[in-house]
Design an enzyme around this catalytic site. Structure first.
Site, PDB file in Angstrom:
ATOM      1  N   GLU A 129      29.830  63.733  33.989  1.00 37.20           N
ATOM      2  CA  GLU A 129      29.024  64.897  33.607  1.00 37.20           C
ATOM      3  C   GLU A 129      28.222  64.616  32.334  1.00 37.20           C
ATOM      4  OE1 GLU A 129      31.894  68.106  33.506  1.00 37.20           O
ATOM      5  OE2 GLU A 129      31.488  68.576  35.595  1.00 37.20           O
ATOM      6  N   GLU A 135      33.359  67.911  42.558  1.00 39.61           N
ATOM      7  CA  GLU A 135      34.470  68.746  42.075  1.00 39.61           C
ATOM      8  C   GLU A 135      34.289  70.144  42.635  1.00 39.61           C
ATOM      9  OE1 GLU A 135      34.960  68.751  37.836  1.00 39.61           O
ATOM     10  OE2 GLU A 135      34.909  66.565  37.685  1.00 39.61           O
TER      11      GLU A 135
END
Length: 647
Positions: free
Chosen positions: A185, A265
């Protein structure tokens, strides 16, 4: 006839041996951009995987959890590699016991699952400092997650150790690893340093080769993908049940016009913070989103959809929990409201997810392993051993640091736990005088006493000053607790301790003695024998150690069993069982009330020793109520501190 068969077998051996390398070489896992899919051994493939953090699961239970994941219909697992878990001190690498990553990968392979590996170097994962080792902060000006030469040097050295260990486990080399994530991320980080990503890409390719699929993961937003992606790294997105699935994948398509759609995710639960309600995500919403995404792959034939989600959370044993900003530390439990509970129990969500997967994929045959049995061992009487102040000769055998102004934890190489800061009151405080941290320099929670009398608590972002009383020359003790480093965002360079001066009235306090407490090696069953001085053993308001023992009958099949420990009328502290650091308890703030106790740390051959470090107030002034209790059910959604007098 038998002799002829044996002869044929012996003649075939060289041919079989020669064929084996070619069979290994034919193992491939690639991206088919034109077909918008992955290819495994040349055939279309989609993985349905779940997250499991081996660092949060006792090694004793790795195989149990993995097999339960497989029986839910998953064909892959995803796991992070926390750098600080394996290199706690510079150049000191730990890859055995609970940190035996290679053994974990072997078990995954043995169970018949594939692996999506996320080795960082930054992982977030609600883990202390996002997995980055705190010793990086010894150079205070270091720019983490960037092309800062000092940071790159440390990362390069780490990956030079880790990645060669992983290479034999790549799918094309006969192992279970099909894809490897680079960083994590990164688009959510303010640096937006493409040179850093290029450096990582080069290092990963150097050690893992050109064949492995490397990818990035970012939130499903254009701004995130702008800074988190790089050519030659396949871009994926992550989102939960509340997201617009079509819109989220349209964002991915702006970066990856072709290739498989991947939600890296898919959130089946969410994390907790001390002082906030226990987070849950409804099973109904999970199943609806899951069915929607699987349907896109099976019916539209636009792509084969691949997703991962938190399938089992686990436990932040010891001091491994992270924190978010504004500063909110995460509790010991990382249950995450996942399909498998913290203790490996099969939940309603487990069966619902399994049923949803079964509509699209063939489920494994055979029985599902049951939830692990739990046992309530009952109440365990506790007694006070000594205060922290009177245990310094044991807890700080090397003696204190001495400095005009307070040092941070990192400056003392005290990476976790506690440091006791001590100085002398420079003036009379017969009337209350303000002790304050004007620059918010208490990281994270400080227990203040004068001459052995508790004065109050300073806390980061919450309580910056308290009134104290005392006389000139009295001893001022400030026991500072590290509650966990920030794991996400621009504040991950999270220094601990007294990071700026304390003032008494208008005077800056000086001339400090600082005692780093060794709670790793010195808190053991012999703690009571080691302590000799007991100046005030009955004081229940000073940070103090308490001990108790309980027995588990031997000769009973399957004993010992898992259990949970709770702390009726205790406030906040740390607990060890047989020397194993279970983590923090904080029923005085909530929501977590019980701590998970896995069976492998318990014994039937001797007494089990419980050591509690209570930091605020114990119930032990009343001997009738001085106990902890071993129960068979967890409580993770207890009352919050707002309903209690003492936070």
């Amino acid at each position: 006839m038998a002799r002829r068969a044996l002869l044929c077998f012996l003649l075939l051996q060289p041919l079989l041996a020669a064929a084996e390398p070619r069979a290994q070489a034919n193992r491939t896992f690639t991206i088919d951009y034109e077909g918008d899919q992955f290819l495994k051994d040349g055939k279309p493939f989609r993985y349905i995987s779940g997250s499991i953090h081996y660092s949060r699961i006792p090694r004793f239970y790795w195989k149990d959890r993995l097999f339960k994941m497989k029986m839910a219909g998953l064909n892959a697992i995803e796991t992070y590699v926390p750098w600080n878990f394996h290199e706690p001190f510079p150049g000191q690498y730990q890859f055995s016991g609970e940190q035996d990553l290679e053994y974990f990968l072997q078990l995954v392979h043995e169970v018949g699952l594939l692996v999506i590996l996320r080795p960082g170097p930054y992982i977030c994962a609600e883990w202390d400092m996002g997995g980055l080792p705190v010793w990086l902060l010894e150079k205070k000006s270091i720019f983490l997650r960037s092309s800062d030469p000092d940071y790159l040097k440390a990362v390069d050295k780490w990956l030079e150790v880790l990645l060669p260990k992983m290479k034999p486990y790549l799918y094309q080399n006969g192992g279970p690893i099909i894809t490897v994530q680079v960083e994590n991320e990164y688009g959510s980080y303010f640096a937006c340093d493409y040179n850093y990503l290029r450096f990582l890409l080069k290092v990963f390719r150097q050690h893992l080769g050109e064949e492995v699929v490397l990818f990035t993961t970012d939130g499903a937003g254009e701004n995130y993908l702008k800074c988190g992606t790089l050519q030659d790294l396949y871009a994926t997105v992550d989102f939960g049940t509340s997201s617009n699935i079509t819109q989220a994948f349209m964002i991915q398509r702006k970066v990856e016009p072709k290739g498989p759609l991947v939600n890296s995710e898919f959130y089946t639960g969410w994390l907790d913070h001390w002082g906030e309600s226990h987070q849950t995500v409804s099973t109904k919403n999970i199943v609806a989103s899951l069915t929607d995404m699987l349907s896109r792959g099976a019916n539209v034939n636009l792509s084969l959809f691949h997703f991962r989600y938190m399938f089992i959370g686990g436990t932040n044993f010891g001091f491994w929990n992270g924190a978010n900003m504004p500063y909110l530390p995460q509790p010991t439990s990382y249950d995450y409201d996942a399909p498998l509970s913290e203790a490996g129990d099969l939940t309603e969500k487990y069966y619902a997810v399994r049923e949803a997967i079964g509509k699209f994929e063939k489920l494994p045959e055979g029985p599902i392993p049951p939830s692990t049995p739990k046992f309530a061992y009952g109440k365990v009487a506790m007694k006070q051993v000594n205060t922290v102040q009177d245990s310094l000769d044991v807890l700080c055998p090397a003696g204190p640091f001495n400095s005009t102004y307070p040092l941070t934890f990192v400056q003392m190489k005290q990476y976790f736990g506690f440091v006791l800061y001590r100085t002398i009151l420079p003036k009379n405080c017969s009337e209350p005088v303000l002790l304050s941290s004007p620059l918010g320099g208490v990281h994270d929670r400080a227990y203040v006493s004068v001459n052995g009398v508790s004065q109050g608590i300073l806390e980061r972002n919450r309580v910056l000053s308290i009134n104290i009383t005392g006389k000139a020359g009295d001893t001022l003790d400030v026991l500072v607790e590290n509650l966990g480093r920030i794991n996400f965002g621009e504040d991950i360079n999270d220094f601990k301790g007294l990071i700026s001066n304390l003032t008494l009235g208008s005077d800056v306090l000086k001339d400090w003695l600082m005692f780093p407490l060794d709670l790793q090696n010195e808190v053991d069953p012999d703690l009571e024998k080691k302590v000799t001085s007991r100046s005030n053993p009955s004081n229940s308001t000073l940070p103090s150690f308490y001990v108790g023992q309980f027995s588990i009958p031997s000769g009973i099949p399957d004993f010992p069993q898992d259990t949970f420990i709770q702390f009726p009328d205790w406030t906040k502290g740390q607990v060890w069982i047989n020397g194993f650091n279970l983590g923090r308890y904080w029923p005085g703030r909530g929501p977590q009330v019980t701590l998970y106790v896995p069976r492998h740390i318990l014994v039937t051959s001797a007494l089990n020793n419980i050591t509690v470090l209570e930091l605020e107030r114990s119930p032990c002034e009343s001997q009738q109520r001085c106990f902890v209790e071993m129960v068979d059910k967890p409580i993770l959604n207890g009352p919050l501190f707002s309903s209690k007098k003492n936070p």
